[in-house]
Design a protein around this motif. Sequence first.
Motif, PDB file in Angstrom:
ATOM      1  N   VAL A 219      40.673  -9.482 -49.378  1.00  0.00           N
ATOM      2  CA  VAL A 219      41.350  -9.732 -47.924  1.00  0.00           C
ATOM      3  C   VAL A 219      39.923 -10.280 -47.120  1.00  0.00           C
ATOM      4  CG1 VAL A 219      41.435  -8.274 -45.806  1.00  0.00           C
ATOM      5  CG2 VAL A 219      42.051  -8.057 -48.470  1.00  0.00           C
TER       6      VAL A 219
ATOM      7  N   GLY B  43      40.341 -11.059 -43.562  1.00  0.00           N
ATOM      8  CA  GLY B  43      40.671 -10.650 -42.350  1.00  0.00           C
ATOM      9  C   GLY B  43      41.319 -11.102 -41.320  1.00  0.00           C
TER      10      GLY B  43
ATOM     11  N   HIS C 162      37.243  -7.420 -50.360  1.00  0.00           N
ATOM     12  CA  HIS C 162      36.742  -8.113 -49.102  1.00  0.00           C
ATOM     13  C   HIS C 162      35.175  -8.858 -48.186  1.00  0.00           C
ATOM     14  CE1 HIS C 162      36.250  -9.276 -44.801  1.00  0.00           C
ATOM     15  NE2 HIS C 162      35.476  -8.791 -44.324  1.00  0.00           N
TER      16      HIS C 162
ATOM     17  N   TRP D 279      32.322 -10.570 -46.863  1.00  0.00           N
ATOM     18  CA  TRP D 279      33.072 -11.174 -45.406  1.00  0.00           C
ATOM     19  C   TRP D 279      32.177 -12.062 -45.261  1.00  0.00           C
ATOM     20  CZ3 TRP D 279      28.321  -9.701 -43.060  1.00  0.00           C
ATOM     21  CH2 TRP D 279      27.235  -8.888 -43.282  1.00  0.00           C
TER      22      TRP D 279
ATOM     23  N   LEU E  15      38.398  -4.402 -42.716  1.00  0.00           N
ATOM     24  CA  LEU E  15      39.168  -4.548 -43.991  1.00  0.00           C
ATOM     25  C   LEU E  15      40.129  -2.704 -43.687  1.00  0.00           C
ATOM     26  CD1 LEU E  15      39.809  -5.379 -46.801  1.00  0.00           C
ATOM     27  CD2 LEU E  15      38.051  -3.919 -47.854  1.00  0.00           C
TER      28      LEU E  15
ATOM     29  N   ASN F 206      43.197  -3.754 -41.792  1.00  0.00           N
ATOM     30  CA  ASN F 206      43.932  -4.787 -42.762  1.00  0.00           C
ATOM     31  C   ASN F 206      44.944  -3.936 -43.259  1.00  0.00           C
ATOM     32  OD1 ASN F 206      42.386  -7.602 -42.199  1.00  0.00           O
ATOM     33  ND2 ASN F 206      42.727  -6.900 -40.944  1.00  0.00           N
TER      34      ASN F 206
ATOM     35  N   THR G  48      38.542   0.150 -52.260  1.00  0.00           N
ATOM     36  CA  THR G  48      38.065  -0.835 -51.202  1.00  0.00           C
ATOM     37  C   THR G  48      37.033  -1.364 -51.656  1.00  0.00           C
ATOM     38  OG1 THR G  48      36.824   0.791 -49.362  1.00  0.00           O
ATOM     39  CG2 THR G  48      39.346  -0.442 -48.967  1.00  0.00           C
TER      40      THR G  48
ATOM     41  N   VAL H  71      33.833  -4.203 -50.014  1.00  0.00           N
ATOM     42  CA  VAL H  71      33.240  -4.639 -49.213  1.00  0.00           C
ATOM     43  C   VAL H  71      31.658  -5.393 -49.221  1.00  0.00           C
ATOM     44  CG1 VAL H  71      32.650  -4.900 -46.995  1.00  0.00           C
ATOM     45  CG2 VAL H  71      34.001  -3.848 -47.461  1.00  0.00           C
TER      46      VAL H  71
END
Length: 293
Positions: free
Chosen positions: A162, A164, A190, A192, A220, A223, A238, A240
Amino acid sequence: MSGHRPVVVGIDGSPSSLQAVAWAAREAAFRNSPLSLITTMFVPGRYGVPIGVPASFFQDEERDGKDRLERAAQTARDAVPGYDIDIETTVCTGTPAGELLARSADAAMLVVGANRRGIIDRAVLGSVSSAIATHAPCPVAVIRGEPDRDINDIPGPVVVGVDGSQHSEPAISMAFEEATLRQSELVAVHAWSDIVLELSLDGGSEAEWTRDAANETALLAENLAGRAENYPDVKVRTIVVRDRATRHLREQAENAQLLVVGSRGRGGFSSMLLGSTSRALMHSVVCPLLIVR
């Protein structure tokens, strides 16, 4: 669900293509979709080769193609005992990539094997998988052959990348659907930042990065929120990170049964149909890779 739209598989007789068939058969059974198996036969003259072959050449090529498809169809039936999937087989005369792309508009998914044991295999199989992943409008699954493993017995979660951007939206939806079909956990990764930066000793910079990380975590969650409500039985984990997406997705894929990514990320140019992350993963991950436009 895709209903009557077929799951289409390219067959070349290699172990990886048969594993692609087994994986696709399970996918078709999950979705109550027909399974379309296609293979190609060599036609002299079409590829710049002079015509001048025995009359029996075409019969031999067609017979070999039908034999490949018969083995593939049996592989599909063996992969999903208890399911009565509708299997269609076709011997084609075009190029492998061309024949697959011709069926992509009406397909639920295209599936191709990618064993890449030698230089020739890497060149041919790589070009086919790259071509369909780049140009097919439907999702494309790339299955790396693992001779000592049943492709449908690989444990672990479904992993989705993911970033974004709007390009990852279809991949997220597809990943939730796959996790539901497989009754597995979903891991959403995610990353970033597209560059690697070392943490500064400056306190202000560290505080800014902490704030940015919180914002990216919130992004995230946003989303995933709507889809999580639609798939309440899917457990979501998740991750990140402030790092390159490719490295972390590859790491998570090592213990996953499926990796789902978008075809192009937020950093891609509008003319770039297949992004650098999805292209790199296509040639490196071991688990099945699903690329969603």
